[in-house]
Design a protein around this motif. Sequence first.
Motif, PDB file in Angstrom:
ATOM      1  N   GLN A  37      40.732  35.334  36.720  1.00 33.06           N
ATOM      2  CA  GLN A  37      40.533  36.773  36.940  1.00 33.06           C
ATOM      3  C   GLN A  37      40.265  37.068  38.422  1.00 33.06           C
ATOM      4  N   LYS A  38      39.445  36.250  39.051  1.00 37.82           N
ATOM      5  CA  LYS A  38      39.157  36.453  40.475  1.00 37.82           C
ATOM      6  C   LYS A  38      40.407  36.239  41.316  1.00 37.82           C
ATOM      7  N   ALA A  39      41.265  35.311  40.911  1.00 33.88           N
ATOM      8  CA  ALA A  39      42.489  35.032  41.662  1.00 33.88           C
ATOM      9  C   ALA A  39      43.460  36.213  41.648  1.00 33.88           C
ATOM     10  N   VAL A  40      43.495  36.991  40.549  1.00 32.48           N
ATOM     11  CA  VAL A  40      44.376  38.166  40.532  1.00 32.48           C
ATOM     12  C   VAL A  40      43.690  39.380  41.149  1.00 32.48           C
ATOM     13  N   TRP A  41      42.370  39.404  41.151  1.00 32.28           N
ATOM     14  CA  TRP A  41      41.594  40.480  41.779  1.00 32.28           C
ATOM     15  C   TRP A  41      41.691  40.363  43.303  1.00 32.28           C
ATOM     16  N   ALA A  42      41.556  39.146  43.790  1.00 28.66           N
ATOM     17  CA  ALA A  42      41.561  38.887  45.233  1.00 28.66           C
ATOM     18  C   ALA A  42      42.455  37.673  45.500  1.00 28.66           C
ATOM     19  N   PRO A  43      43.771  37.876  45.492  1.00 28.78           N
ATOM     20  CA  PRO A  43      44.700  36.750  45.656  1.00 28.78           C
ATOM     21  C   PRO A  43      44.526  36.050  47.006  1.00 28.78           C
ATOM     22  N   LEU A  44      44.586  34.733  46.937  1.00 28.46           N
ATOM     23  CA  LEU A  44      44.479  33.916  48.145  1.00 28.46           C
ATOM     24  C   LEU A  44      45.864  33.475  48.590  1.00 28.46           C
ATOM     25  N   PRO A  45      46.107  33.297  49.879  1.00 28.88           N
ATOM     26  CA  PRO A  45      45.168  33.553  50.970  1.00 28.88           C
ATOM     27  C   PRO A  45      45.001  35.056  51.196  1.00 28.88           C
ATOM     28  N   PRO A  46      43.927  35.450  51.866  1.00 28.67           N
ATOM     29  CA  PRO A  46      43.723  36.878  52.132  1.00 28.67           C
ATOM     30  C   PRO A  46      44.900  37.483  52.901  1.00 28.67           C
ATOM     31  N   ASP A  47      45.271  38.680  52.517  1.00 26.05           N
ATOM     32  CA  ASP A  47      46.337  39.410  53.214  1.00 26.05           C
ATOM     33  C   ASP A  47      45.673  40.310  54.265  1.00 26.05           C
ATOM     34  N   VAL A 137      35.685  52.451  29.039  1.00 22.32           N
ATOM     35  CA  VAL A 137      35.874  51.033  29.346  1.00 22.32           C
ATOM     36  C   VAL A 137      37.373  50.826  29.541  1.00 22.32           C
ATOM     37  N   ASN A 138      37.734  50.120  30.600  1.00 18.12           N
ATOM     38  CA  ASN A 138      39.139  49.906  30.938  1.00 18.12           C
ATOM     39  C   ASN A 138      39.489  48.422  30.886  1.00 18.12           C
ATOM     40  N   ALA A 139      40.676  48.132  30.406  1.00 12.92           N
ATOM     41  CA  ALA A 139      41.233  46.785  30.447  1.00 12.92           C
ATOM     42  C   ALA A 139      42.460  46.851  31.358  1.00 12.92           C
ATOM     43  N   ILE A 140      42.335  46.302  32.557  1.00 11.31           N
ATOM     44  CA  ILE A 140      43.394  46.327  33.557  1.00 11.31           C
ATOM     45  C   ILE A 140      44.122  44.988  33.510  1.00 11.31           C
ATOM     46  N   THR A 141      45.446  45.025  33.375  1.00 12.20           N
ATOM     47  CA  THR A 141      46.221  43.788  33.340  1.00 12.20           C
ATOM     48  C   THR A 141      46.955  43.595  34.660  1.00 12.20           C
ATOM     49  N   LEU A 147      41.420  42.272  33.322  1.00 15.32           N
ATOM     50  CA  LEU A 147      40.146  42.511  33.998  1.00 15.32           C
ATOM     51  C   LEU A 147      39.500  43.727  33.350  1.00 15.32           C
ATOM     52  N   THR A 148      38.229  43.631  33.046  1.00 18.89           N
ATOM     53  CA  THR A 148      37.501  44.761  32.466  1.00 18.89           C
ATOM     54  C   THR A 148      36.734  45.475  33.552  1.00 18.89           C
ATOM     55  N   ASN A 149      36.816  46.829  33.533  1.00 16.90           N
ATOM     56  CA  ASN A 149      35.956  47.616  34.382  1.00 16.90           C
ATOM     57  C   ASN A 149      35.562  48.900  33.639  1.00 16.90           C
ATOM     58  N   PHE A 150      34.746  49.715  34.285  1.00 14.99           N
ATOM     59  CA  PHE A 150      34.170  50.883  33.624  1.00 14.99           C
ATOM     60  C   PHE A 150      34.371  52.123  34.480  1.00 14.99           C
ATOM     61  N   SER A 151      34.995  53.155  33.905  1.00 17.06           N
ATOM     62  CA  SER A 151      35.076  54.436  34.586  1.00 17.06           C
ATOM     63  C   SER A 151      33.707  55.084  34.433  1.00 17.06           C
ATOM     64  N   MET A 152      33.084  55.363  35.582  1.00 15.59           N
ATOM     65  CA  MET A 152      31.729  55.910  35.584  1.00 15.59           C
ATOM     66  C   MET A 152      31.697  57.126  36.491  1.00 15.59           C
ATOM     67  N   GLU A 153      30.753  58.030  36.232  1.00 19.12           N
ATOM     68  CA  GLU A 153      30.607  59.194  37.098  1.00 19.12           C
ATOM     69  C   GLU A 153      29.155  59.627  37.177  1.00 19.12           C
TER      70      GLU A 153
END
Length: 156
Positions: A37-47, A137-141, A147-153
């Motif tokens: 999950q971290k690899a698709v969130w922040a692909p290496l090497p950094p761009d 609650v969001n499921a981002i592919t 990846l799970t995240n949360f729409s919050m306000e």
Amino acid sequence: MARIAIVHYQNEMARELTELFYSAVYAIPDSIYSAQQKAVWAPLPPDYVHWEKRLAKRKPFVAVLESRLAGFIELEPDGHIDCFYTEPDVQGQGVGSCLYQYAEQVALERGDAKLFVEASLVAKPVFEHFGFVVRRVNAITREGVVLTNFSMEKVL
């Protein structure tokens, strides 16, 4: 306690903030977000080119702690908070609180009615602490990885 200063983004900060982003993501325990999950969130090497362009456009607020960049937050014109990261070794020292309070003050001064964010599993309790509520609650592919995240306000 060290003094935290909030400054406006300058182009020469791009590389250090890019590395801060990667440090923050990869410091998350694998029990919360897996290595995949971290690899698709922040692909290496950094761009670095991508991040330089992004940061120049978004112009985040940056926390400086003891003369080093310790965190950043992006506040868009519509009240959306996109990126909000702090260096792992300064978490719990007030850096995130200072950044958030600064961004909220800017939003209030310009008359925003609310702030909203898609918060990670790690950031969700931080935003709840600041008074945000979960709306969805969001499921981002990404590349077949969810990846799970949360729409919050928060109404201002």
